[in-house]
Motif scaffolding. Structure first.
Motif, PDB file in Angstrom:
ATOM      1  N   GLY A 120     -20.594 -17.393 -12.590  1.00 19.80           N
ATOM      2  CA  GLY A 120     -21.071 -17.937 -13.689  1.00 19.80           C
ATOM      3  C   GLY A 120     -20.488 -17.655 -15.144  1.00 19.80           C
ATOM      4  N   TRP A 121     -20.608 -18.735 -15.771  1.00 18.43           N
ATOM      5  CA  TRP A 121     -19.932 -18.809 -17.158  1.00 18.43           C
ATOM      6  C   TRP A 121     -21.054 -18.687 -18.250  1.00 18.43           C
ATOM      7  CZ3 TRP A 121     -16.251 -22.881 -19.343  1.00 18.43           C
ATOM      8  CH2 TRP A 121     -16.179 -22.731 -20.705  1.00 18.43           C
ATOM      9  N   LYS A 122     -21.417 -17.737 -18.940  1.00 18.16           N
ATOM     10  CA  LYS A 122     -22.451 -17.737 -20.033  1.00 18.16           C
ATOM     11  C   LYS A 122     -21.844 -18.291 -21.291  1.00 18.16           C
ATOM     12  CE  LYS A 122     -22.767 -13.121 -19.968  1.00 18.16           C
ATOM     13  NZ  LYS A 122     -22.179 -12.342 -19.033  1.00 18.16           N
ATOM     14  N   LYS A 123     -21.558 -19.689 -21.371  1.00 21.34           N
ATOM     15  CA  LYS A 123     -20.845 -20.370 -22.512  1.00 21.34           C
ATOM     16  C   LYS A 123     -21.670 -20.148 -23.637  1.00 21.34           C
ATOM     17  CE  LYS A 123     -18.521 -24.629 -23.042  1.00 21.34           C
ATOM     18  NZ  LYS A 123     -18.176 -25.954 -22.523  1.00 21.34           N
ATOM     19  N   VAL A 189     -11.602 -19.075  -5.873  1.00 23.57           N
ATOM     20  CA  VAL A 189     -12.768 -18.631  -6.713  1.00 23.57           C
ATOM     21  C   VAL A 189     -13.052 -19.834  -7.759  1.00 23.57           C
ATOM     22  CG1 VAL A 189     -13.159 -16.959  -8.855  1.00 23.57           C
ATOM     23  CG2 VAL A 189     -12.158 -16.281  -6.617  1.00 23.57           C
ATOM     24  N   GLY A 190     -14.078 -20.213  -8.179  1.00 21.93           N
ATOM     25  CA  GLY A 190     -14.437 -21.219  -9.332  1.00 21.93           C
ATOM     26  C   GLY A 190     -15.377 -20.797 -10.291  1.00 21.93           C
ATOM     27  N   GLU A 191     -15.686 -21.343 -11.224  1.00 22.92           N
ATOM     28  CA  GLU A 191     -16.516 -20.837 -12.282  1.00 22.92           C
ATOM     29  C   GLU A 191     -17.382 -22.035 -12.727  1.00 22.92           C
ATOM     30  OE1 GLU A 191     -14.190 -21.124 -16.619  1.00 22.92           O
ATOM     31  OE2 GLU A 191     -15.195 -19.087 -15.723  1.00 22.92           O
ATOM     32  N   LEU A 192     -18.894 -21.955 -13.021  1.00 22.52           N
ATOM     33  CA  LEU A 192     -19.774 -22.826 -13.334  1.00 22.52           C
ATOM     34  C   LEU A 192     -20.700 -22.466 -14.667  1.00 22.52           C
ATOM     35  CD1 LEU A 192     -21.172 -25.458 -12.075  1.00 22.52           C
ATOM     36  CD2 LEU A 192     -22.677 -23.928 -11.262  1.00 22.52           C
ATOM     37  N   VAL A 337     -17.690 -27.948 -11.232  1.00 21.44           N
ATOM     38  CA  VAL A 337     -17.183 -26.598 -11.269  1.00 21.44           C
ATOM     39  C   VAL A 337     -15.557 -26.666 -11.117  1.00 21.44           C
ATOM     40  CG1 VAL A 337     -17.117 -26.950  -8.761  1.00 21.44           C
ATOM     41  CG2 VAL A 337     -17.253 -24.696  -9.440  1.00 21.44           C
ATOM     42  N   GLU A 338     -15.370 -25.694 -11.895  1.00 16.90           N
ATOM     43  CA  GLU A 338     -13.737 -25.497 -12.038  1.00 16.90           C
ATOM     44  C   GLU A 338     -13.047 -24.693 -11.394  1.00 16.90           C
ATOM     45  OE1 GLU A 338     -10.792 -25.004 -15.709  1.00 16.90           O
ATOM     46  OE2 GLU A 338     -13.054 -25.798 -16.239  1.00 16.90           O
ATOM     47  N   SER A 339     -12.191 -25.182 -10.588  1.00 19.03           N
ATOM     48  CA  SER A 339     -11.341 -23.900  -9.407  1.00 19.03           C
ATOM     49  C   SER A 339     -10.568 -23.204 -10.281  1.00 19.03           C
ATOM     50  CB  SER A 339     -10.928 -24.558  -8.208  1.00 19.03           C
ATOM     51  OG  SER A 339     -10.381 -23.798  -7.312  1.00 19.03           O
ATOM     52  N   VAL A 340     -10.168 -21.841 -10.058  1.00 22.93           N
ATOM     53  CA  VAL A 340      -9.344 -21.354 -10.717  1.00 22.93           C
ATOM     54  C   VAL A 340      -8.110 -20.752  -9.976  1.00 22.93           C
ATOM     55  CG1 VAL A 340     -10.445 -20.433 -12.863  1.00 22.93           C
ATOM     56  CG2 VAL A 340     -10.467 -19.004 -10.809  1.00 22.93           C
TER      57      VAL A 340
END
Ligand code: UDP
Ligand code: MG
Length: 340
Positions: A120-123, A189-192, A337-340
């Motif tokens: 998760g990304w707490k933008k 791994v990705g983030e959302l 979703v962005e993969s890193v």
């Protein structure tokens, strides 16, 4: 029906647990999820445990684990994951800051992106500045040093394939580095971006003091992910360089001594040349580092491997019989979703 385990560490969070349980139940019903919820009471001194007992008596999908004392969030997550039965594990904080309504989006990102970890990304983070600022510094540092470019390494809300935890040992404060440990073993791994809410009850268990500790942890993690099975390559490289500098310095002094001795009787005696001192220091340091490297290698060679972290990571198997090859899912909805 999707089967998932939700793992929730809780340390003195009695006022949030009922609402959290209700929100998770609602999401499960709305999205037709077969969910089990595992709460870990990490040594609470408030009413957290009686409440968990009551919840698990009322609803068979709820289970609770109680630690004898506070062992920390990583240990709590580790105990929860060990008890989890589903193939997909979602972790979230108990303080209602993470929104259970995000669970379906996380699951979707995991499947559609063919990922093993969605972080998760707490933008739009709803925390005071004295938490947001150190966290920004920490995240930038971790991304830079590890090469795993996530905006929010420390988000409590994450979604995993269970097999990730089969290969990672969680202890100390390592919960902040699970995506890095996973990525270093070849998991994708990705983030959302996820919805974040202010803390309504209780108080935060962390403050700015975790920053220097986090930096030390980061150095350890970088060392372990890069050199766990070949420590001599790091320690020994520095040792060898130091040894060579020292050896060259002393060789130069030896040549100087031989050449000048006969012709210049008034030359500076060797013990008054700082180069001799520095070279000796470098030589000894180099030899010591090399020996330390060998000791580290010996420890690895002779240790009984009790750890989960094998020196390799197998993605799939074929021809072994009885093993269903893992489907990677499509690339369909991968835009969110962005993969890193
Ligand atoms: N937590 C825990 N053990 C600890 C510290 C924290 O189980 O030693 C839990 C805590 O109850 C919460 C989650 O970890 O559910 C995140 O903690 P907190 O909300 O205090 O962190 P913050 O959001 O302030 O970074
Ligand atoms: Mg919190």
């Amino acid at each position: 029906m999707n089967r998932i385990s939700v793992v929730i560490p809780a340390w003195n969070e009695q006022d949030s647990l009922l609402s959290l349980y209700q929100e998770i139940s609602d999401v499960a019903e709305r999205c037709d999820l077969d969910v089990e919820v595992i709460f870990i009471d990490d040594g609470s001194t408030d009413g957290t445990w009686p409440l968990l007992q009551e919840l698990s008596a009322r609803d068979s999908r709820v289970r609770g684990i109680r630690f004898r004392r506070n062992f920390g969030k990583a240990a709590a997550l580790s105990a929860g994951v060990e008890a989890a039965n589903a193939e997909i594990v979602i972790t979230m904080d108990a303080d209602l800051q993470d929104d259970p309504a995000e669970i379906p989006r996380l699951l979707d990102a995991l499947e559609s992106g063919g990922l093993d970890v969605v972080s998760g990304w707490k933008k739009d983070r709803k925390d005071p500045l004295d938490k947001r600022l150190p966290s920004k510094v920490f995240n930038a540092m971790v991304s830079w040093m590890s090469g795993v470019r996530l905006h929010d390494h420390n988000c409590g809300l994450k979604c995993y394939r269970r097999e990730v935890f089969d290969e990672i040992d969680l202890y100390g404060e390592r919960h902040r580095f699970i995506p890095i440990l996973a990525a270093s073993r070849g998991f994708s791994v990705g983030e959302l971006v996820v919805h974040h809410r202010p803390r309504q009850h209780g108080h935060s268990k962390y403050n700015w003091r975790r920053l220097p500790k986090g930096f030390l942890d980061l150095m350890t993690i970088s060392f372990l992910t890069g050199f766990r099975n070949r420590p001599q390559h790091m320690i020994g490289s520095v040792g060898l360089a130091s040894f060579l500098v020292g050896a060259l310095g002393l060789a130069w002094m030896a040549i100087y001594w031989v050449l000048r001795m006969g012709w210049f009787p008034d030359w500076t005696p060797l013990h008054q040349r700082p180069v001799v001192l520095y070279s000796l220091g470098a030589l000894l340091l180099g030899a010591q580092l090399l020996c330390m490297g060998f000791l580290a290698e010996l420890m690895i060679a002779n240790s009984v491997r009790r750890s989960n972290e094998k020196p390799f990571s197998v993605k799939d198997k074929t021809g072994f019989g009885g093993h269903a090859d893992r489907s990677d899912g499509g690339a369909g909805d991968a835009d969110q979703v962005e993969s890193v």
